[in-house]
Design a protein around this motif. Structure first.
Motif, PDB file in Angstrom:
ATOM      1  N   THR A   1       0.869  -1.318   0.001  1.00 32.91           N
ATOM      2  CA  THR A   1       0.035   0.028  -0.028  1.00 32.91           C
ATOM      3  C   THR A   1       0.927   1.303  -0.125  1.00 32.91           C
ATOM      4  O   THR A   1       1.787   1.249   0.886  1.00 32.91           O
ATOM      5  CB  THR A   1      -0.931   0.015   1.199  1.00 32.91           C
ATOM      6  OG1 THR A   1      -1.734  -1.196   1.329  1.00 32.91           O
ATOM      7  CG2 THR A   1      -2.038   1.361   1.212  1.00 32.91           C
ATOM      8  N   GLU A   2       0.622   2.349  -0.750  1.00 33.27           N
ATOM      9  CA  GLU A   2       1.361   3.526  -0.965  1.00 33.27           C
ATOM     10  C   GLU A   2       0.470   4.585  -0.413  1.00 33.27           C
ATOM     11  O   GLU A   2      -0.736   4.912  -0.932  1.00 33.27           O
ATOM     12  CB  GLU A   2       1.851   3.474  -2.238  1.00 33.27           C
ATOM     13  CG  GLU A   2       2.994   2.657  -2.700  1.00 33.27           C
ATOM     14  CD  GLU A   2       3.383   2.922  -4.159  1.00 33.27           C
ATOM     15  OE1 GLU A   2       4.590   2.475  -4.498  1.00 33.27           O
ATOM     16  OE2 GLU A   2       2.636   3.894  -4.735  1.00 33.27           O
TER      17      GLU A   2
ATOM     18  N   LYS B   1       9.399  11.110  -5.430  1.00 31.65           N
ATOM     19  CA  LYS B   1       9.154  11.228  -7.066  1.00 31.65           C
ATOM     20  C   LYS B   1       8.893  12.847  -7.328  1.00 31.65           C
ATOM     21  O   LYS B   1       7.607  13.244  -7.030  1.00 31.65           O
ATOM     22  CB  LYS B   1       8.023  10.360  -7.534  1.00 31.65           C
ATOM     23  CG  LYS B   1       8.455   8.942  -7.561  1.00 31.65           C
ATOM     24  CD  LYS B   1       7.544   8.019  -8.082  1.00 31.65           C
ATOM     25  CE  LYS B   1       8.093   6.629  -7.946  1.00 31.65           C
ATOM     26  NZ  LYS B   1       6.921   5.740  -8.490  1.00 31.65           N
ATOM     27  N   ARG B   2       9.830  13.655  -7.726  1.00 32.30           N
ATOM     28  CA  ARG B   2       9.512  14.993  -7.970  1.00 32.30           C
ATOM     29  C   ARG B   2       8.988  15.692  -6.664  1.00 32.30           C
ATOM     30  O   ARG B   2       9.831  15.622  -5.648  1.00 32.30           O
ATOM     31  CB  ARG B   2       8.540  15.241  -9.072  1.00 32.30           C
ATOM     32  CG  ARG B   2       9.062  14.408 -10.391  1.00 32.30           C
ATOM     33  CD  ARG B   2       7.969  15.238 -11.611  1.00 32.30           C
ATOM     34  NE  ARG B   2       8.610  14.417 -12.665  1.00 32.30           N
ATOM     35  CZ  ARG B   2       7.952  14.678 -14.009  1.00 32.30           C
ATOM     36  NH1 ARG B   2       6.995  15.236 -14.015  1.00 32.30           N
ATOM     37  NH2 ARG B   2       8.649  14.054 -15.079  1.00 32.30           N
ATOM     38  N   LYS B   3       7.767  16.345  -6.662  1.00 33.27           N
ATOM     39  CA  LYS B   3       7.263  16.839  -5.385  1.00 33.27           C
ATOM     40  C   LYS B   3       6.430  15.984  -4.475  1.00 33.27           C
ATOM     41  O   LYS B   3       6.060  16.455  -3.442  1.00 33.27           O
ATOM     42  CB  LYS B   3       6.496  18.007  -5.839  1.00 33.27           C
ATOM     43  CG  LYS B   3       7.303  19.128  -6.583  1.00 33.27           C
ATOM     44  CD  LYS B   3       6.578  20.552  -6.738  1.00 33.27           C
ATOM     45  CE  LYS B   3       7.245  21.528  -7.336  1.00 33.27           C
ATOM     46  NZ  LYS B   3       6.261  22.381  -7.655  1.00 33.27           N
TER      47      LYS B   3
ATOM     48  N   ILE C   1       6.233   9.768  -0.795  1.00 31.64           N
ATOM     49  CA  ILE C   1       5.548   8.481  -0.702  1.00 31.64           C
ATOM     50  C   ILE C   1       6.115   7.380   0.535  1.00 31.64           C
ATOM     51  O   ILE C   1       7.150   7.329   0.603  1.00 31.64           O
ATOM     52  CB  ILE C   1       5.719   7.261  -2.173  1.00 31.64           C
ATOM     53  CG1 ILE C   1       5.515   8.283  -3.141  1.00 31.64           C
ATOM     54  CG2 ILE C   1       5.067   6.289  -2.078  1.00 31.64           C
ATOM     55  CD1 ILE C   1       5.997   7.636  -4.466  1.00 31.64           C
ATOM     56  N   ALA C   2       4.971   6.925   1.110  1.00 31.76           N
ATOM     57  CA  ALA C   2       5.336   5.962   2.067  1.00 31.76           C
ATOM     58  C   ALA C   2       4.736   4.507   1.449  1.00 31.76           C
ATOM     59  O   ALA C   2       3.495   4.155   1.506  1.00 31.76           O
ATOM     60  CB  ALA C   2       4.784   6.109   3.450  1.00 31.76           C
ATOM     61  N   LYS C   3       5.638   3.658   1.252  1.00 41.01           N
ATOM     62  CA  LYS C   3       5.420   2.281   0.675  1.00 41.01           C
ATOM     63  C   LYS C   3       5.366   1.373   1.856  1.00 41.01           C
ATOM     64  O   LYS C   3       6.469   1.398   2.555  1.00 41.01           O
ATOM     65  CB  LYS C   3       6.446   2.070  -0.188  1.00 41.01           C
ATOM     66  CG  LYS C   3       5.982   0.692  -0.999  1.00 41.01           C
ATOM     67  CD  LYS C   3       6.620   0.386  -2.513  1.00 41.01           C
ATOM     68  CE  LYS C   3       6.587  -0.888  -3.140  1.00 41.01           C
ATOM     69  NZ  LYS C   3       7.359  -0.950  -4.131  1.00 41.01           N
ATOM     70  N   MET C   4       4.249   0.597   2.260  1.00 50.01           N
ATOM     71  CA  MET C   4       4.281  -0.293   3.412  1.00 50.01           C
ATOM     72  C   MET C   4       3.374  -1.544   2.944  1.00 50.01           C
ATOM     73  O   MET C   4       2.694  -1.777   2.155  1.00 50.01           O
ATOM     74  CB  MET C   4       3.421   0.508   4.466  1.00 50.01           C
ATOM     75  CG  MET C   4       2.217   0.751   4.056  1.00 50.01           C
ATOM     76  SD  MET C   4       1.086   2.137   5.277  1.00 50.01           S
ATOM     77  CE  MET C   4       1.361   3.541   4.187  1.00 50.01           C
ATOM     78  N   LYS C   5       4.171  -2.578   3.909  1.00 47.74           N
ATOM     79  CA  LYS C   5       3.299  -3.715   3.628  1.00 47.74           C
ATOM     80  C   LYS C   5       2.565  -4.019   5.062  1.00 47.74           C
ATOM     81  O   LYS C   5       3.117  -4.154   6.181  1.00 47.74           O
ATOM     82  CB  LYS C   5       4.156  -4.963   3.551  1.00 47.74           C
ATOM     83  CG  LYS C   5       3.704  -6.375   3.186  1.00 47.74           C
ATOM     84  CD  LYS C   5       4.832  -7.433   3.119  1.00 47.74           C
ATOM     85  CE  LYS C   5       4.063  -8.715   2.790  1.00 47.74           C
ATOM     86  NZ  LYS C   5       5.181 -10.031   2.406  1.00 47.74           N
ATOM     87  N   LEU C   6       1.177  -3.975   4.848  1.00 47.86           N
ATOM     88  CA  LEU C   6       0.496  -3.606   6.094  1.00 47.86           C
ATOM     89  C   LEU C   6       0.196  -5.072   6.939  1.00 47.86           C
ATOM     90  O   LEU C   6      -0.260  -5.825   6.092  1.00 47.86           O
ATOM     91  CB  LEU C   6      -0.972  -3.059   5.799  1.00 47.86           C
ATOM     92  CG  LEU C   6      -0.795  -1.618   5.476  1.00 47.86           C
ATOM     93  CD1 LEU C   6      -2.098  -1.071   4.993  1.00 47.86           C
ATOM     94  CD2 LEU C   6      -0.326  -0.637   6.511  1.00 47.86           C
TER      95      LEU C   6
END
Length: 280
Positions: free
Chosen positions: A43-44, A72-74, A77-82
């Motif tokens: 989930t991002e 990414k540019r401005k 992102i928090a990419k997580m495996k919940l």
């Protein structure tokens, strides 16, 4: 910094990290917002607000949820495996519901500059979520509307926005919002009064012009001297004081009369002038 950003900055500084149930509820709010997406098992959450991303990083850290920070540019992102987290129906306490709504607002909410117009909105993934959010807020007497096409919960009334901000804990923003709201109300009242007075003044001036023209016309047509003495008396005053109100004109007569009496006499002069024009 915009009012919306200032509000998110304030909310991001609320220290609830020691209360796991509240930060979990807030995380659920983030995840319900329109700025999250799920692909495969990841989930991002995406945002351009630095206070926002710092907040969710701290929440994930406190809940011991692994995540990968990306930029990414401005966009942050928090990419997580919940892991398995609470279902929204399990959030029963008032402070948990407040935390949930706070997370939703931080996730995909915004407020227009209150100096321009009152508008607060939260973008959600689907209609069911929008209805769920509306029902929670309705419980606490906060009136909202839903824009079906975009699954947006929104508020357009100043008082309701103020109540919403207080509900999610943005106390400083409430004070600033109310200060702006009071100033806008004062300014609007002044403008309404000025507009009303201007309209009345224009009406008075227009009437005085018509009365003066009628008197001058009768003089030009040598019909002025034929007027009754009481009409000549008011006509002379009107010519001498074209800007004066009917009430003040009446007070200047040898035998003072009221506003309606003056109006009646001047109307009679206009009628006589109209009759003379018809007979030309």
């Amino acid at each position: 910094m915009s009012f919306s950003s200032e509000t998110k900055k304030e909310l991001s500084s609320i220290n609830t990290y020691s209360k796991e149930n509240l930060i979990e509820a807030e995380l659920i709010g983030y995840l319900m917002s329109a700025n999250t997406k799920t692909e495969n098992e990841y989930t991002e959450f995406l945002t351009e607000n630095e206070f926002n991303i710092e907040r969710i990083y701290k929440i994930l850290f406190k809940l011991k949820i692994e995540y990968e920070p990306e930029t990414k540019r401005k966009t942050f992102i928090a990419k997580m495996k919940l892991p398995k987290i609470k279902n929204i129906e399990e959030l029963e306490k008032e402070d948990e519901k407040k935390a949930l709504i706070r997370g939703l607002f931080l996730g995909s909410g915004s407020i227009n500059e209150p100096t321009k117009k009152y508008h607060l909105e939260i973008l959600l993934h689907n209609q069911d979520t929008a209805q769920y959010v509306q029902n929670i807020l309705k419980t606490y007497n906060i009136k909202t509307r839903i824009l079906d096409k975009t699954h947006t919960v929104y508020i357009k009334e100043g008082e309701e926005i103020s109540k919403f901000l207080a509900f999610i804990g943005a106390q400083k923003s409430v004070l600033k919002f109310e200060e702006i709201r009071v100033m806008r109300e004062i300014r609007n009242n002044v403008n309404r009064q000025v507009n009303c007075e201007t309209a009345n003044l224009n009406k008075t001036v227009s009437a005085a012009v018509i009365q003066t023209e009628a008197i001058k016309f009768l003089k030009k047509m040598k019909k002025y001297e034929d007027l009754p003495p009481n009409l000549i008396e008011i006509a002379e005053l009107r010519l001498e004081y074209p800007e004066m109100s009917l009430k003040d004109l009446g007070n200047m007569l040898e035998n003072p009369i009221g506003k309606s009496g003056v109006n009646h006499r001047l109307k009679k002069i206009i009628e006589i002038a109209e009759d003379v024009k018809k007979g030309e």
